[in-house]
Design a protein around this motif. Structure first.
Motif, PDB file in Angstrom:
ATOM      1  N   ASN A 227      28.560  23.494  45.991  1.00  0.00           N
ATOM      2  CA  ASN A 227      27.402  23.908  45.196  1.00  0.00           C
ATOM      3  C   ASN A 227      27.060  25.383  45.431  1.00  0.00           C
ATOM      4  O   ASN A 227      25.891  25.762  45.600  1.00  0.00           O
ATOM      5  CB  ASN A 227      26.179  23.027  45.523  1.00  0.00           C
ATOM      6  N   SER A 228      28.081  26.219  45.464  1.00  0.00           N
ATOM      7  CA  SER A 228      27.882  27.649  45.722  1.00  0.00           C
ATOM      8  C   SER A 228      28.491  28.515  44.627  1.00  0.00           C
ATOM      9  O   SER A 228      28.864  29.659  44.870  1.00  0.00           O
ATOM     10  CB  SER A 228      28.478  28.018  47.087  1.00  0.00           C
ATOM     11  N   SER A 229      28.608  27.965  43.420  1.00  0.00           N
ATOM     12  CA  SER A 229      29.147  28.740  42.299  1.00  0.00           C
ATOM     13  C   SER A 229      28.145  29.808  41.883  1.00  0.00           C
ATOM     14  O   SER A 229      26.960  29.523  41.687  1.00  0.00           O
ATOM     15  CB  SER A 229      29.442  27.817  41.113  1.00  0.00           C
ATOM     16  N   THR A 230      28.615  31.039  41.753  1.00  0.00           N
ATOM     17  CA  THR A 230      27.766  32.149  41.330  1.00  0.00           C
ATOM     18  C   THR A 230      28.550  33.045  40.382  1.00  0.00           C
ATOM     19  O   THR A 230      29.789  33.068  40.409  1.00  0.00           O
ATOM     20  CB  THR A 230      27.306  32.998  42.532  1.00  0.00           C
ATOM     21  N   PRO A 231      27.857  33.831  39.549  1.00  0.00           N
ATOM     22  CA  PRO A 231      28.553  34.816  38.715  1.00  0.00           C
ATOM     23  C   PRO A 231      29.347  35.822  39.549  1.00  0.00           C
ATOM     24  O   PRO A 231      30.415  36.274  39.130  1.00  0.00           O
ATOM     25  CB  PRO A 231      27.406  35.498  37.957  1.00  0.00           C
ATOM     26  N   LEU A 232      28.825  36.153  40.737  1.00  0.00           N
ATOM     27  CA  LEU A 232      29.541  37.088  41.603  1.00  0.00           C
ATOM     28  C   LEU A 232      30.890  36.526  42.018  1.00  0.00           C
ATOM     29  O   LEU A 232      31.882  37.263  42.111  1.00  0.00           O
ATOM     30  CB  LEU A 232      28.700  37.387  42.847  1.00  0.00           C
ATOM     31  N   GLY A 233      30.954  35.219  42.256  1.00  0.00           N
ATOM     32  CA  GLY A 233      32.218  34.604  42.631  1.00  0.00           C
ATOM     33  C   GLY A 233      33.251  34.726  41.533  1.00  0.00           C
ATOM     34  O   GLY A 233      34.412  35.029  41.796  1.00  0.00           O
ATOM     35  N   GLU A 234      32.837  34.499  40.290  1.00  0.00           N
ATOM     36  CA  GLU A 234      33.769  34.633  39.174  1.00  0.00           C
ATOM     37  C   GLU A 234      34.196  36.088  38.990  1.00  0.00           C
ATOM     38  O   GLU A 234      35.365  36.386  38.736  1.00  0.00           O
ATOM     39  CB  GLU A 234      33.146  34.110  37.892  1.00  0.00           C
ATOM     40  N   LEU A 235      33.242  37.009  39.116  1.00  0.00           N
ATOM     41  CA  LEU A 235      33.564  38.425  38.994  1.00  0.00           C
ATOM     42  C   LEU A 235      34.550  38.848  40.083  1.00  0.00           C
ATOM     43  O   LEU A 235      35.510  39.586  39.823  1.00  0.00           O
ATOM     44  CB  LEU A 235      32.283  39.250  39.082  1.00  0.00           C
ATOM     45  N   PHE A 236      34.319  38.381  41.287  1.00  0.00           N
ATOM     46  CA  PHE A 236      35.201  38.695  42.411  1.00  0.00           C
ATOM     47  C   PHE A 236      36.600  38.138  42.159  1.00  0.00           C
ATOM     48  O   PHE A 236      37.609  38.829  42.387  1.00  0.00           O
ATOM     49  CB  PHE A 236      34.598  38.080  43.683  1.00  0.00           C
ATOM     50  N   ASP A 237      36.674  36.913  41.659  1.00  0.00           N
ATOM     51  CA  ASP A 237      37.946  36.243  41.386  1.00  0.00           C
ATOM     52  C   ASP A 237      38.731  36.987  40.310  1.00  0.00           C
ATOM     53  O   ASP A 237      39.890  37.373  40.508  1.00  0.00           O
ATOM     54  CB  ASP A 237      37.672  34.804  40.960  1.00  0.00           C
ATOM     55  N   HIS A 238      38.115  37.195  39.162  1.00  0.00           N
ATOM     56  CA  HIS A 238      38.819  37.834  38.052  1.00  0.00           C
ATOM     57  C   HIS A 238      39.095  39.311  38.314  1.00  0.00           C
ATOM     58  O   HIS A 238      40.097  39.852  37.835  1.00  0.00           O
ATOM     59  CB  HIS A 238      38.013  37.666  36.768  1.00  0.00           C
ATOM     60  N   GLY A 239      38.213  39.955  39.070  1.00  0.00           N
ATOM     61  CA  GLY A 239      38.459  41.352  39.418  1.00  0.00           C
ATOM     62  C   GLY A 239      39.708  41.510  40.275  1.00  0.00           C
ATOM     63  O   GLY A 239      40.529  42.401  40.050  1.00  0.00           O
ATOM     64  N   LEU A 240      39.863  40.627  41.252  1.00  0.00           N
ATOM     65  CA  LEU A 240      41.072  40.669  42.094  1.00  0.00           C
ATOM     66  C   LEU A 240      42.307  40.249  41.303  1.00  0.00           C
ATOM     67  O   LEU A 240      43.405  40.772  41.532  1.00  0.00           O
ATOM     68  CB  LEU A 240      40.895  39.768  43.308  1.00  0.00           C
ATOM     69  N   ASP A 241      42.141  39.310  40.361  1.00  0.00           N
ATOM     70  CA  ASP A 241      43.274  38.905  39.520  1.00  0.00           C
ATOM     71  C   ASP A 241      43.804  40.086  38.710  1.00  0.00           C
ATOM     72  O   ASP A 241      45.023  40.230  38.526  1.00  0.00           O
ATOM     73  CB  ASP A 241      42.852  37.780  38.569  1.00  0.00           C
TER      74      ASP A 241
END
Length: 428
Positions: A115-129
């Motif tokens: 239960n720790s999903s955040t917009p920052l997590g997605e940004l971090f993921d796709h940014g590194l991708d």
């Protein structure tokens, strides 16, 4: 280090309203990989932060890139008559690549599980991708090399751009439709390349010298598969989804100009880098292919991250990336021979691009964390801290654990969760 405000207050406010929406229709992903990832995530401790999983997977790809750079810096090791890369390196590359792919698939599941999903997590993921594209392509290139039976460095340069184009298509699609349609080619390519690394370790690079059938070499099959996947699968599916949104009147941007605006900066980056390749006085791509690829891939990642920020915050994409202005000056200095040592110029500019991109990433993460964590009321801050949501209020020493400092946030969160996990039996 002073942190420049790359994100506006409007964009930060847009993150608060963001809802993740994605569609994955790839049969390999649905029926094979997702069940596998669901199995793997059960073995991860709940205190392990999803962003740390993301960063670890990315570092496996960087490690592959550095490992092959040590043994095959100029992409000649796989050519006949040269000392080949040791077999154990290919085994490690295959394992690391699959681990990176697995962690990239598990991080989101860990976020939902804890239960720790955040917009920052997605940004971090796709940014590194977006940054991982160049490390992936450059590492694969060492299998074939640039010899007589390999792929020329100029050809690989355009192949790299095909991969980059395929990546940005998905985020351009989401910028217009609000939905991220995950490309089919990603899962297929990751599994295939992991196996190819292991096969190379077993049979040697000499196997790839032989034709597949008649006079068709493996290098030709490699090139054909990448280009065909991009232009016969990824591109048509993206255009279809955008066209479907247009017909249903659900597009976020009604005008053609606004819809195509995200392509402007990547296109200008392609033009600038291609001009440097074509008009280079010392044929810089032949001299320093690895560094040139790294420069292009990092600059592309910087441009793409700004698009990702815009599509996640539902704001207008800026037409021009500021990074292109100094790059224009660098290209002019190179092709006019004002700066005579072109290799030195490339190294200096590559270092500047890498540092600028790291600075951008740290600044965006810091701005987002300050908005979500710095609450004036001490009671609310303590309450968020106890719920393991406020991690940037911890000791600033954690910001220096890893090179980019961005990874310090998930590291800190993981340590906090581990501490609470260890104390929980005592409370009982």
């Amino acid at each position: 280090m002073a942190l420049y405000e790359y994100v506006t207050q409007e964009q930060l406010a847009g993150f608060d309203k963001y809802k993740y929406s994605a569609v994955d229709s790839n049969p390999l992903s649905i029926y094979v990989m997702h069940p596998f990832w669901n199995f793997v995530v059960k073995f991860l401790p709940t205190w392990l932060a999803p962003n740390l999983i993301t960063f670890t997977g990315f570092m496996f790809l960087v490690l592959n890139f550095l490992m092959l750079a040590f043994y095959d810096f100029d992409f000649n090791a796989s050519s006949a008559g040269h000392q080949h890369v040791p077999s154990w390196v290919w085994v490690a590359a295959g394992i690391f690549n699959f681990l990176a792919y697995t962690l990239d698939g598990v991080d989101g599941k860990q976020a939902r599980r804890t239960n720790s999903s955040t917009p920052l997590g997605e940004l971090f993921d796709h940014g590194l991708d977006s940054w991982a594209c160049v490390f992936f392509v450059a590492t694969v290139y060492s299998i074939f090399g640039r010899g007589e039976s390999g792929v020329g460095v100029v050809t690989l340069y355009y192949i790299l751009w095909v991969v980059l184009f395929s990546f940005i298509l998905s985020h351009w699609e989401k910028y217009n439709t609000g939905i991220l349609f995950l490309p089919w080619g990603y899962d297929i390519s990751q599994v295939t390349i992991s196996l190819v690394y292991l096969v190379t370790a077993a049979v040697g690079v000499e196997t790839w010298y032989q034709p597949v059938i008649f006079h068709l070499l493996y290098r030709d099959l490699f090139t054909f598969m990448i280009i065909a996947c991009s232009f016969t699968v990824t591109l048509p599916m993206s255009l279809y989804n955008v066209l479907k949104g247009y017909r249903n009147n659900t597009l976020k941007h009604s005008s053609l100009y606004e819809g195509l605006l995200p392509f402007l900066s990547p296109f200008l980056l392609f033009v600038l880098s291609t001009i440097w390749v074509i008009y280079s006085p010392s044929n810089i791509l032949e001299l320093q292919p690895r560094i040139f690829y790294l420069m292009v891939g990092t600059a592309f990642a910087n441009v793409t991250c700004k698009l990702i920020v815009c599509q996640m915050s539902n704001t207008r994409c800026q037409p021009l990336s500021i990074l292109l202005l100094p790059m224009t000056a660098v290209v002019v200095l190179a092709i006019t021979r004002v700066f005579t040592n072109e290799t030195l110029l490339l190294y200096l500019w590559t270092a500047a691009v890498v540092l600028a991109h790291i600075h951008y990433g740290v600044s965006v993460v810091r701005a987002h964390m300050q908005r979500t964590c710095l609450i004036p009321c001490c009671a609310k801050r303590l309450q968020l801290f106890q719920r393991q949501r406020c991690v940037c209020c911890c000791s600033s020493a954690f910001w220096f654990i890893l090179i980019t400092r961005t990874a310090a946030v998930p590291v800190t969160r993981s340590l906090l969760r581990l501490r609470r996990h260890l104390k929980s039996p005592q409370k009982q």
